[in-house]
Design an enzyme around this catalytic site. Structure first.
Site, PDB file in Angstrom:
ATOM      1  N   SER A  99       3.792   0.834  11.406  1.00  0.00           N
ATOM      2  CA  SER A  99       3.509   0.051  12.786  1.00  0.00           C
ATOM      3  C   SER A  99       3.496   0.866  14.017  1.00  0.00           C
ATOM      4  O   SER A  99       2.647   1.836  13.914  1.00  0.00           O
ATOM      5  CB  SER A  99       4.329  -1.177  12.849  1.00  0.00           C
ATOM      6  OG  SER A  99       3.676  -2.088  13.989  1.00  0.00           O
ATOM      7  N   ASP A 239      -1.181  -2.941  17.991  1.00  0.00           N
ATOM      8  CA  ASP A 239      -0.372  -1.849  17.511  1.00  0.00           C
ATOM      9  C   ASP A 239      -1.067  -1.279  16.334  1.00  0.00           C
ATOM     10  O   ASP A 239      -2.229  -1.595  15.905  1.00  0.00           O
ATOM     11  CB  ASP A 239       0.943  -2.364  17.054  1.00  0.00           C
ATOM     12  CG  ASP A 239       1.058  -3.499  16.213  1.00  0.00           C
ATOM     13  OD1 ASP A 239      -0.078  -4.088  15.505  1.00  0.00           O
ATOM     14  OD2 ASP A 239       2.152  -3.987  15.872  1.00  0.00           O
ATOM     15  N   ASP A 241      -0.771  -1.203  12.809  1.00  0.00           N
ATOM     16  CA  ASP A 241      -1.159  -1.777  11.570  1.00  0.00           C
ATOM     17  C   ASP A 241      -1.739  -3.119  12.056  1.00  0.00           C
ATOM     18  O   ASP A 241      -2.073  -3.978  11.166  1.00  0.00           O
ATOM     19  CB  ASP A 241      -0.004  -2.075  10.703  1.00  0.00           C
ATOM     20  CG  ASP A 241       1.107  -2.744  11.146  1.00  0.00           C
ATOM     21  OD1 ASP A 241       1.194  -2.899  12.316  1.00  0.00           O
ATOM     22  OD2 ASP A 241       1.675  -3.587  10.385  1.00  0.00           O
ATOM     23  N   ASP A 243      -1.023  -5.895  13.190  1.00  0.00           N
ATOM     24  CA  ASP A 243      -0.743  -7.326  12.853  1.00  0.00           C
ATOM     25  C   ASP A 243      -0.002  -8.236  14.068  1.00  0.00           C
ATOM     26  O   ASP A 243       0.376  -9.260  13.962  1.00  0.00           O
ATOM     27  CB  ASP A 243       0.740  -7.526  11.837  1.00  0.00           C
ATOM     28  CG  ASP A 243       1.747  -6.672  12.329  1.00  0.00           C
ATOM     29  OD1 ASP A 243       1.684  -5.973  13.350  1.00  0.00           O
ATOM     30  OD2 ASP A 243       2.923  -6.793  11.899  1.00  0.00           O
TER      31      ASP A 243
END
Length: 455
Positions: A99, A239, A241, A243
């Protein structure tokens, strides 16, 4: 190998490469996952970090040697692994990602069937124990590995949250931070009436513009400036990734996640009144008020994705939100998504005809909040107990869902400790009185600063 692996955390796996996480350990984790859960089919994906393809390959080999059929979705976001797991009814999924951690880190997020999270008390400790033990021999029938082309189905799912008649031709700044979000924006674009202003759009694991973490104030300026320069209706940054997503209004102002929770609750309840909405206990009055206004039921849950998802399943809640920019959706198998929120905000702007600044300012005026303020203290538990003794005497309500929440007639606060470091986190809000909120915030910070600081 030690029975304790430093990269295993409470809810996921994260560590420096190669000293805390390498291909050998990734293989062991895959083999341990296969033994602990005995799945037949598992989705595997990875983010844009330079080490992610190798870590993902080693993980897949471990799964295969444990008899698991690997469905490889390649470069993606964490939510795409969740989607593939529940949409194709697989037995689990693993995302290779760190992340927003520094560039020399990598890690994994693991789920079981229905994309249910795997954390320390729901299987991750057992996977750690097996991964740290003696290597296990391959099973008799080795699993297969095949590519899974999921993206068209994923995009179709995202579009299903929108009412076409409410969409306006908005201009939107999108900052992928050189993570994975840009690929999905490109896939969505042909289906939407939006014009995208792209920033740091191409996936690049060298992070030429810094590690994507919009929570850091120094990372926000570039998005804010592009919003103002382009005359955009709002901006979104993700961010690595993706999510989590973070919002900027048409003036380039960063919007606190608390008010986004309220907007998303409103967006859903305008279409589906009477539904349950789950929220965290740090800041609550705005969300509760909007649920009442639009016919919903607000339900409080302990902070953290495992707790929010569990409570949502128990309550059959339509939406759950945390002020930390994690947003969860029943239609997404109760998982968090960084794509669904901005789509719903765009729809709400079209439905109401109000700019994002107006939508947010109306709520800030009614419930001004401090935002989360951290203090490093030597003994957080003692501090919280002392504050509760002093302020609980006059409280209308004292709640221990997460730390302590103390509610008075016209202001409230939540004080909680970090699970991983000697830090207390303070959030304060009031009923329409910014001066009172600021005074009480300063008062509480003065009390906290009187306690010994952590070394």
């Amino acid at each position: 190998m030690s029975e304790y692996l430093e990269c295993f955390k409470a809810y996921d796996i994260r560590g420096r490469v190669p000293d805390q996480l390498d291909e050998d350990l990734a293989y062991r984790i895959g083999r341990a996952y296969a033994t602990a859960l005995e799945p037949a089919d598992v989705a595997v994906g990875h983010d844009i970090r330079l080490t992610s393809p190798q870590i993902s390959d080693a993980l897949a080999r471990g799964l295969q040697d444990g008899g698991v059929n690997v469905h490889d979705i390649g470069l993606c976001g964490t939510e795409e692994v969740y989607f593939a797991t529940f949409h194709y009814r697989l037995d689990g999924g693993i995302m290779v990602t760190a992340s927003h951690n520094p560039r020399d880190y990598n890690g994994m997020k693991l789920v079981r069937a229905e994309a249910r999270p795997i954390s320390g008390d729901s299987g991750l400790d057992e996977i750690e124990r097996l991964a740290a033990g003696e290597p296990q021999p391959p099973v008799e029938r080795r699993g297969t590995r095949q590519d899974l082309d999921h993206r068209d189905a994923y995009v179709e799912h995202l579009l299903g949250y929108l009412a076409d008649e409410a969409l306006m031709p908005l201009r939107i700044v999108v900052n992928a931070g050189n993570g994975g979000a840009g690929v999905v924006i490109d896939a969505l674009e042909p289906h939407l009436p939006f014009r995208f202003e792209r920033l740091h759009h191409d996936p690049d694991g060298t992070f030429p513009n810094g590690v994507p973490n919009p929570l850091l104030e120094e990372n926000r300026a570039v998005t804010a400036e592009r919003v103002r320069a382009s005359g955009a209706d709002f901006g979104v940054a993700w961010d690595g990734d993706f999510d989590r997503c973070f919002f900027f209004d048409e003036q380039g102002r960063f919007i606190e996640g608390y008010y986004i929770v309220g907007l998303l609750a409103e967006a859903f309840l305008r279409k589906h009144g009477g539904e349950r909405i789950v929220h965290d206990p740090r800041l609550t009055w705005n969300t509760i008020d909007l649920c009442r206004e639009f016919g919903g039921v607000a339900i409080e849950s302990k902070t953290g994705h495992a707790f929010i998802k569990e409570r949502m399943r128990r309550e059959d809640a339509l939406y759950g939100g945390e002020m930390s920019a994690h947003h969860y959706f029943r239609g997404f198998s109760y998982c968090d998504s960084g794509m669904i929120p901005w789509l719903l905000v765009a729809e709400l702007i079209g439905r109401t005809g109000k700019p994002l600044s107006q939508l947010v300012d109306e709520r800030i005026d009614r419930f001004p909040a401090s935002g989360e303020i951290n203090r490093r203290l030597a003994d957080p538990a003692t501090v919280i107990a002392a504050i509760e003794r002093d302020y609980g005497v006059d409280a209308v309500r004292v709640d221990h869902t997460d730390g302590v929440s103390i509610e008075l007639s016209d202001w409230r606060f939540n004080l909680r400790m970090s699970n991983t470091e000697p830090v207390v986190r303070l959030n304060v809000e009031s009923r329409g009185d910014r001066t009172l909120m600021e005074e009480k915030t300063a008062e509480l910070l003065g009390r906290l600063d009187a306690f010994p600081a952590a070394e």
